[in-house]
Enzyme design. Structure first.
Site, PDB file in Angstrom:
ATOM      1  N   PHE A  58       0.961  -1.309  -0.102  1.00 23.37           N
ATOM      2  CA  PHE A  58       0.260   0.391  -0.383  1.00 23.37           C
ATOM      3  C   PHE A  58       0.615   1.391   0.280  1.00 23.37           C
ATOM      4  O   PHE A  58       0.131   2.100  -0.513  1.00 23.37           O
ATOM      5  CB  PHE A  58      -1.087   0.047   1.373  1.00 23.37           C
ATOM      6  CG  PHE A  58      -0.827   0.278   2.431  1.00 23.37           C
ATOM      7  CD1 PHE A  58      -0.633   1.795   2.972  1.00 23.37           C
ATOM      8  CD2 PHE A  58       0.615  -0.650   3.940  1.00 23.37           C
ATOM      9  CE1 PHE A  58      -0.366   2.697   4.111  1.00 23.37           C
ATOM     10  CE2 PHE A  58       0.582  -0.055   4.585  1.00 23.37           C
ATOM     11  CZ  PHE A  58       0.490   1.100   4.605  1.00 23.37           C
ATOM     12  N   LYS A  59       2.020   0.604   0.596  1.00 20.18           N
ATOM     13  CA  LYS A  59       3.226   2.571   0.202  1.00 20.18           C
ATOM     14  C   LYS A  59       3.047   3.180  -0.931  1.00 20.18           C
ATOM     15  O   LYS A  59       3.222   4.139  -1.205  1.00 20.18           O
ATOM     16  CB  LYS A  59       4.190   1.554   1.239  1.00 20.18           C
ATOM     17  CG  LYS A  59       4.215   0.964   2.322  1.00 20.18           C
ATOM     18  CD  LYS A  59       3.574   1.669   3.825  1.00 20.18           C
ATOM     19  CE  LYS A  59       3.719   1.491   4.842  1.00 20.18           C
ATOM     20  NZ  LYS A  59       4.641   0.795   5.677  1.00 20.18           N
ATOM     21  N   ASP A  60       3.203   2.421  -2.274  1.00 24.11           N
ATOM     22  CA  ASP A  60       3.237   2.353  -3.396  1.00 24.11           C
ATOM     23  C   ASP A  60       1.990   3.447  -3.547  1.00 24.11           C
ATOM     24  O   ASP A  60       2.631   4.579  -4.327  1.00 24.11           O
ATOM     25  CB  ASP A  60       2.627   1.278  -4.618  1.00 24.11           C
ATOM     26  CG  ASP A  60       3.887   0.709  -4.342  1.00 24.11           C
ATOM     27  OD1 ASP A  60       4.833   1.104  -4.138  1.00 24.11           O
ATOM     28  OD2 ASP A  60       3.827  -0.666  -4.828  1.00 24.11           O
TER      29      ASP A  60
ATOM     30  N   LEU B  23       3.560   6.881  -2.366  1.00 19.36           N
ATOM     31  CA  LEU B  23       5.612   6.552  -2.139  1.00 19.36           C
ATOM     32  C   LEU B  23       5.664   7.080  -4.317  1.00 19.36           C
ATOM     33  O   LEU B  23       7.365   6.869  -4.460  1.00 19.36           O
ATOM     34  CB  LEU B  23       6.735   5.709  -2.180  1.00 19.36           C
ATOM     35  CG  LEU B  23       6.371   6.847  -0.468  1.00 19.36           C
ATOM     36  CD1 LEU B  23       6.916   4.844   0.562  1.00 19.36           C
ATOM     37  CD2 LEU B  23       7.306   6.836  -0.044  1.00 19.36           C
TER      38      LEU B  23
ATOM     39  N   THR C 276       7.792   0.400   3.799  1.00 12.96           N
ATOM     40  CA  THR C 276       8.371   1.034   3.218  1.00 12.96           C
ATOM     41  C   THR C 276       9.028   1.714   2.305  1.00 12.96           C
ATOM     42  O   THR C 276       9.438   2.179   1.776  1.00 12.96           O
ATOM     43  CB  THR C 276       8.339   2.790   3.836  1.00 12.96           C
ATOM     44  OG1 THR C 276       6.328   2.456   4.689  1.00 12.96           O
ATOM     45  CG2 THR C 276       8.594   4.002   4.524  1.00 12.96           C
TER      46      THR C 276
END
Length: 495
Positions: free
Chosen positions: A110-112, A115, A146
């Site tokens: 989900f960090k994509d 980021l 992350t």
């Protein structure tokens, strides 16, 4: 004009661009704006619109000093062909609930969502008349996801460099290889002897080291910033997918405009669920936000007792990205829920630093609990949920999502309120754990486990993950916590 200041004082008055470039306030607080919620997103205009259009409306409300064309450029670059689904965060019906798939980006986590866009934001924050040669070094500690998402976003991004620290031996084989094989001339990766909280605390100390900042600026033309969700530019893109989930429910006529929705969120650092709170402030009809924890259930204890206590055993679990005892983003929620009481926040954070614990006033806890619910799952329950979700629904979930799935199944169900579980990572990032839970062969490498999982479930591993088996390892350095400052200085000198 919208300005940002620390959660611990109101002396700063920064633009959104300045707050993103700086990352963390000088006093150690996190940047917030008192304008949050003054402008709303029109929920009647959500259904049927592409993710990119919804992102523009949400980010325009949260980061008003980015021009329309700047924002559109950032969004177009961040949410394009690197995603495996054109909906970016597709919503799937699974049993009686809905699962919001946040792992369709290039690193399968989900960090994509944040980021992929943060480097684009950062590139547009260069101050007029500033040091033309200055590079921003992104400095981040990761509990697993992350790090790779930040490396992928910032690799070879102009005017930036990135150094990532991760806890040695406390991430999955796939997660480690995702980081240590990262290409790019401006990237650096280092393992740390300790757990995530050790690394994160050291990173915060490095940010607060003014002598180091002067040396980096004077000798290397480098300024530090953060890609953790302590950076407001990392937090706000996550608000978008709550609106996207609502839009997809509207489109399917599961709800009408104005109907409330519940979200169940696996979270350790509180950023993922804080984005849901921001969405509510922007006008999204959120009934409850449910915090799902693993065995490191410090947030569960806080939400049930009002006492936050990090002086407790640290457990290394099968959901490593949630193995966190200091939930940084909780500070932002406390700021807003206390009506911006910076003196209270300063006192609480000083107590946490000095004593390892703090206690919030009863009235504040009652206000928090009106919106935030909580639950947690131990490792046996996580494995049971992976198996149960597959057997009942033919849907494979990773161990972090399984924490949320377990909590959701324990909750009383309101038939009139749809419930959305946030799925934070692909099951192929943790193939050994998933195979064990499903009773499949888990004896070989993570890559052999991926192939077994694919064969048994008819699903396909993301190519970027499966290809790690033959990728070249570029980084094998290990540092003590005390040596992390030296790693940063060496990385800056090499630029």
């Amino acid at each position: 004009m919208t300005t940002f200041h620390s959660t611990r004082s109101t002396t700063d008055s920064l633009t959104a661009k300045q707050a993103i470039r700086k990352g963390i306030a000088d006093d150690g607080g996190l940047f917030v704006t008192d304008a949050l919620g003054q402008s709303k997103v029109d929920i009647a205009n959500l259904a049927g619109r592409p993710y990119q259009d919804i992102a523009f409306d949400v980010l325009h409300a949260l980061l008003p000093d980015f021009g329309d064309e700047e924002l559109k450029g950032c969004i177009a670059a961040a949410y394009g062909d690197q995603w495996s689904d054109e909906r970016i965060t597709p919503l799937e019906e699974v049993g009686d609930d809905y699962v919001l798939e946040l792992f369709r980006g290039p690193t399968s986590a989900f960090k994509d969502v944040a980021l992929q866009i943060l480097p684009r934001f950062m590139a547009r924050t260069t101050p007029e008349g500033g040091d033309a040669d200055e590079k921003i070094m992104i400095l981040t500690a990761t509990s697993g996801d992350t790090g790779k998402a930040a490396l992928a976003g910032f690799a070879d991004a102009p005017g930036t460099a990135i150094t990532v620290f991760y806890p040695q031996g406390k991430v999955s084989q796939v997660q480690e290889l995702q980081m240590t094989t990262q290409t790019g001339a401006n990237v650096n990766v280092c393992a740390v002897e300790g757990n995530f909280d050790d690394a994160q605390t050291a990173v915060k100390t490095i940010f607060a080291d003014h002598e180091l900042a002067e040396r980096l600026a004077g000798q290397h033309h480098v300024a530090l910033s953060s890609a953790n969700s302590i950076n407001v530019g990392r937090l706000v893109p996550q608000v978008v997918y709550y609106f996207s989930a609502y839009a997809q429910l509207l489109e399917r006529q599961v709800i009408n405009v104005g109907d409330e929705v519940e979200f169940v969120v696996p979270t350790g650092n509180f950023g993922d669920i804080l984005a849901g709170y921001y969405a509510k402030m922007l006008g999204l009809p959120v009934k409850h936000l449910i915090v799902a924890s693993d065995r490191n259930n410090v947030l569960f204890d806080f939400l049930t007792t009002g006492t936050y206590n990090r002086q407790r055993p640290f457990f290394q679990t099968i959901s490593p990205s949630m193995d966190i005892l200091v939930s940084s983003n909780l500070e932002r929620m406390l700021y807003y829920m206390s009506d911006g009481d910076t003196r209270l926040i300063t006192m609480l954070m000083n107590d946490l630093k000095q004593w390892g614990a703090y206690e919030v006033p009863e009235t504040l806890l009652a206000r928090i609990r009106h919106l935030f619910g909580c639950g947690w799952a131990d490792e046996d329950q996580v494995r049971q949920m992976i198996a149960d979700c597959w057997e009942r629904n033919r849907y494979v979930i990773d161990p972090h999502t399984a924490c949320a799935w377990y909590v959701a199944q324990q909750m009383p169900r309101d038939p009139l309120t749809p419930r959305v579980v946030l799925a934070t990572a692909s099951p192929y990032k943790f193939p050994r754990v998933v195979n064990e839970a499903l009773g499949l062969d888990a004896t070989g490498t993570d890559f052999a486990c991926m192939d077994v999982l694919a064969e048994a479930t008819g699903t396909v591993p993301p190519a970027a993950l499966r290809g790690l088996e033959t990728a070249q390892v570029r980084f094998d350095a290990v540092s003590s916590v005390a040596g992390m400052t030296d790693v940063v200085e060496s990385a800056a000198a090499a630029l």
